[in-house]
Design an enzyme around this catalytic site. Structure first.
Site, PDB file in Angstrom:
ATOM      1  N   GLY A  31       0.795  -1.202  -0.113  1.00  0.00           N
ATOM      2  CA  GLY A  31       0.011   0.007   0.064  1.00  0.00           C
ATOM      3  C   GLY A  31       1.072   1.209  -0.059  1.00  0.00           C
ATOM      4  N   HIS A  34       2.348   4.670  -5.240  1.00  0.00           N
ATOM      5  CA  HIS A  34       2.915   5.484  -5.788  1.00  0.00           C
ATOM      6  C   HIS A  34       2.831   4.926  -7.211  1.00  0.00           C
ATOM      7  CE1 HIS A  34       6.609   2.749  -5.527  1.00  0.00           C
ATOM      8  NE2 HIS A  34       6.170   2.927  -4.215  1.00  0.00           N
ATOM      9  N   GLU A  35       3.679   5.880  -8.102  1.00  0.00           N
ATOM     10  CA  GLU A  35       3.715   5.281  -9.528  1.00  0.00           C
ATOM     11  C   GLU A  35       4.262   4.349  -9.859  1.00  0.00           C
ATOM     12  OE1 GLU A  35       4.447   9.015 -11.903  1.00  0.00           O
ATOM     13  OE2 GLU A  35       3.686  10.125 -10.617  1.00  0.00           O
ATOM     14  N   GLY A  36       5.189   3.565  -8.934  1.00  0.00           N
ATOM     15  CA  GLY A  36       5.935   2.174  -9.146  1.00  0.00           C
ATOM     16  C   GLY A  36       4.865   1.365  -9.103  1.00  0.00           C
ATOM     17  N   HIS A  37       4.025   1.552  -8.000  1.00  0.00           N
ATOM     18  CA  HIS A  37       2.717   0.374  -8.243  1.00  0.00           C
ATOM     19  C   HIS A  37       1.973   0.556  -9.146  1.00  0.00           C
ATOM     20  CE1 HIS A  37       3.592   1.084  -3.426  1.00  0.00           C
ATOM     21  NE2 HIS A  37       3.888  -0.048  -3.764  1.00  0.00           N
ATOM     22  N   GLN A  61       7.455 -10.095   7.452  1.00  0.00           N
ATOM     23  CA  GLN A  61       8.714  -9.806   6.670  1.00  0.00           C
ATOM     24  C   GLN A  61       9.520  -8.381   7.327  1.00  0.00           C
ATOM     25  OE1 GLN A  61       6.527  -8.892   3.139  1.00  0.00           O
ATOM     26  NE2 GLN A  61       7.851  -7.178   2.721  1.00  0.00           N
ATOM     27  N   GLY A 147       7.906  -5.162  -9.435  1.00  0.00           N
ATOM     28  CA  GLY A 147       8.923  -4.235  -9.613  1.00  0.00           C
ATOM     29  C   GLY A 147      10.367  -4.861  -9.439  1.00  0.00           C
ATOM     30  N   GLN A 153      14.098  -9.665  -4.237  1.00  0.00           N
ATOM     31  CA  GLN A 153      12.707 -10.232  -4.024  1.00  0.00           C
ATOM     32  C   GLN A 153      12.058 -10.808  -5.142  1.00  0.00           C
ATOM     33  OE1 GLN A 153       9.547  -8.140  -1.571  1.00  0.00           O
ATOM     34  NE2 GLN A 153       8.893  -7.554  -3.724  1.00  0.00           N
ATOM     35  N   SER A 186       7.282   3.877  -0.968  1.00  0.00           N
ATOM     36  CA  SER A 186       6.471   4.470   0.064  1.00  0.00           C
ATOM     37  C   SER A 186       7.218   4.848   1.225  1.00  0.00           C
ATOM     38  CB  SER A 186       5.418   3.219   0.543  1.00  0.00           C
ATOM     39  OG  SER A 186       4.922   2.403  -0.458  1.00  0.00           O
TER      40      SER A 186
HETATM   41  P1  AMP Z   1       5.846  -2.578  -1.895  1.00  0.00           P
HETATM   42  O1  AMP Z   1       4.445  -1.921  -1.601  1.00  0.00           O
HETATM   43  O2  AMP Z   1       6.980  -1.740  -1.612  1.00  0.00           O
HETATM   44  O3  AMP Z   1       6.085  -3.935  -1.175  1.00  0.00           O
HETATM   45  O4  AMP Z   1       5.763  -2.639  -3.362  1.00  0.00           O
HETATM   46  C1  AMP Z   1       4.838  -3.703  -4.132  1.00  0.00           C
HETATM   47  C2  AMP Z   1       5.768  -3.857  -5.568  1.00  0.00           C
HETATM   48  O5  AMP Z   1       5.747  -2.645  -5.930  1.00  0.00           O
HETATM   49  C3  AMP Z   1       6.720  -4.790  -5.430  1.00  0.00           C
HETATM   50  O6  AMP Z   1       6.637  -5.779  -6.558  1.00  0.00           O
HETATM   51  C4  AMP Z   1       7.886  -3.623  -5.642  1.00  0.00           C
HETATM   52  O7  AMP Z   1       8.950  -4.040  -6.402  1.00  0.00           O
HETATM   53  C5  AMP Z   1       7.023  -2.638  -6.501  1.00  0.00           C
HETATM   54  N1  AMP Z   1       7.419  -1.338  -6.526  1.00  0.00           N
HETATM   55  C6  AMP Z   1       7.666  -0.599  -5.477  1.00  0.00           C
HETATM   56  N2  AMP Z   1       8.629   0.526  -5.787  1.00  0.00           N
HETATM   57  C7  AMP Z   1       8.697   0.532  -7.175  1.00  0.00           C
HETATM   58  C8  AMP Z   1       9.303   1.406  -8.054  1.00  0.00           C
HETATM   59  N3  AMP Z   1       9.753   2.542  -7.714  1.00  0.00           N
HETATM   60  N4  AMP Z   1       9.332   0.944  -9.508  1.00  0.00           N
HETATM   61  C9  AMP Z   1       8.848  -0.280  -9.782  1.00  0.00           C
HETATM   62  N5  AMP Z   1       8.060  -1.044  -9.113  1.00  0.00           N
HETATM   63  C10 AMP Z   1       8.243  -0.675  -7.781  1.00  0.00           C
END
Ligand code: AMP
Length: 283
Positions: A31, A34-37, A61, A147, A153, A186
């Site tokens: 959660g 952001h734009e990565g998600h 984790q 990502g 991971q 995040s």
């Molecule tokens: P998280 O919420 O940080 O556990 O991330 C969830 C998913 O989003 C994971 O597969 C991350 O690798 C991916 N993710 C997080 N940040 C980025 C980013 N800046 N660019 C691409 N994917 C991302």
């Protein structure tokens, strides 16, 4: 868009959608989107008939002295973004729903999970592998998107999928960055304005190593030293690790090639940030 908190409801719904012949695409997250998600969600929208997003800050984790309690959360904001990305189902269970009293099972990937983040965060990848397996059993995805930001991971998850013959296609997508190069995360929300400026040393270190590689430098220790020097010049930064490794095995590299990974984890104040690049990444 439907919001589901019950494991049973999510699983029954997915199973019945699949019986109707629907292809389920799945993006697991913690959660604070952001734009990565959203890049993962948009690609998931293209690849599935049904798009499922999970939002779950997975306690197993996190290490004892990590940021579980203060990890940023904003379910309403996340739901607005999810709607814009065409998400059909948001699965957001409580920790008690996922780990009821008596829970005692763990999935462990061995060698790939040992170095880098596995060394600085003991047990972290056991927690990731276990929750991803459980989420896959609940959501029953045909395809799941991750990502490259969390490169190790993704490597651990791909290994687990292959080793356990889990019937899920895994898609890895590029790191999404802010305009100035900082990888979106995040955890960037923790940074003060000064720290936000200091945090640029991670992407700058990547940039300088890629430039030296493009100019012909292949000695991994020389490339690494360039990056270390750049980060050492930033007073707010403390290096957790900065390493060049083979992208497939995560074994240390002595000579860099296109498939060499540089991965780094750096603390800016109290905020631990990670970033990585392949020597052959397009920029
Ligand atoms: P998280 O919420 O940080 O556990 O991330 C969830 C998913 O989003 C994971 O597969 C991350 O690798 C991916 N993710 C997080 N940040 C980025 C980013 N800046 N660019 C691409 N994917 C991302």
């Amino acid at each position: 868009m439907k919001i589901i908190t019950s494991i049973n409801e999510m699983q029954q719904l997915s199973l019945s959608l699949k019986r109707e012949g629907k292809r389920v695409a799945f993006v697991p997250t913690m959660g604070f989107l952001h734009e990565g998600h959203t890049s993962l969600l948009r690609e998931g929208r293209r690849r599935g008939d049904i798009l499922v997003l999970s939002i779950f800050v997975n306690p197993i984790q996190f290490g004892a002295n990590e940021d579980l309690d203060r990890y940023p959360r904003n379910l309403d904001g996340d739901c607005t973004i999810a709607r814009e990305c065409g998400v059909d189902l948001v699965f957001t269970p409580t920790a008690g729903e996922m780990y009821p009293p008596g829970f005692q099972t763990s999935i462990r990937v061995r060698e790939l999970a040992l170095p880098l983040c596995g060394a600085s965060r003991p047990g972290h990848f056991d927690g990731v592998a276990t929750v991803v397996t459980k989420l896959f059993n609940i959501v029953q995805p045909d395809v799941a998107l991750f990502g490259n930001k969390d490169f190790q991971q993704l490597a651990v998850i791909r290994r687990m999928i292959a080793d356990l013959a889990l019937p899920v296609e895994i898609i890895g997508l590029p790191i999404v960055r802010e305009a100035d190069g900082l990888a979106m995360s995040s955890r960037n929300a923790y940074l003060s304005p000064d720290e936000r400026r200091s945090a640029l040393c991670l992407s700058r270190a990547i940039h300088i190593v890629r430039e030296r590689y493009a100019a012909g430098e292949r000695r991994a220790n020389v490339l690494r030293d360039e990056a270390l020097k750049l980060i050492a010049a930033e007073p707010a930064a403390t290096i957790d690790y900065l390493e060049l490794r083979d992208a497939a095995t995560l074994e240390p590299a002595t000579d860099a090639s296109d498939t060499t990974l540089m991965a780094l984890a750096v603390k800016i104040g109290t905020t631990r940030l990670i970033d990585n690049t392949l020597m052959c990444d397009e920029r």
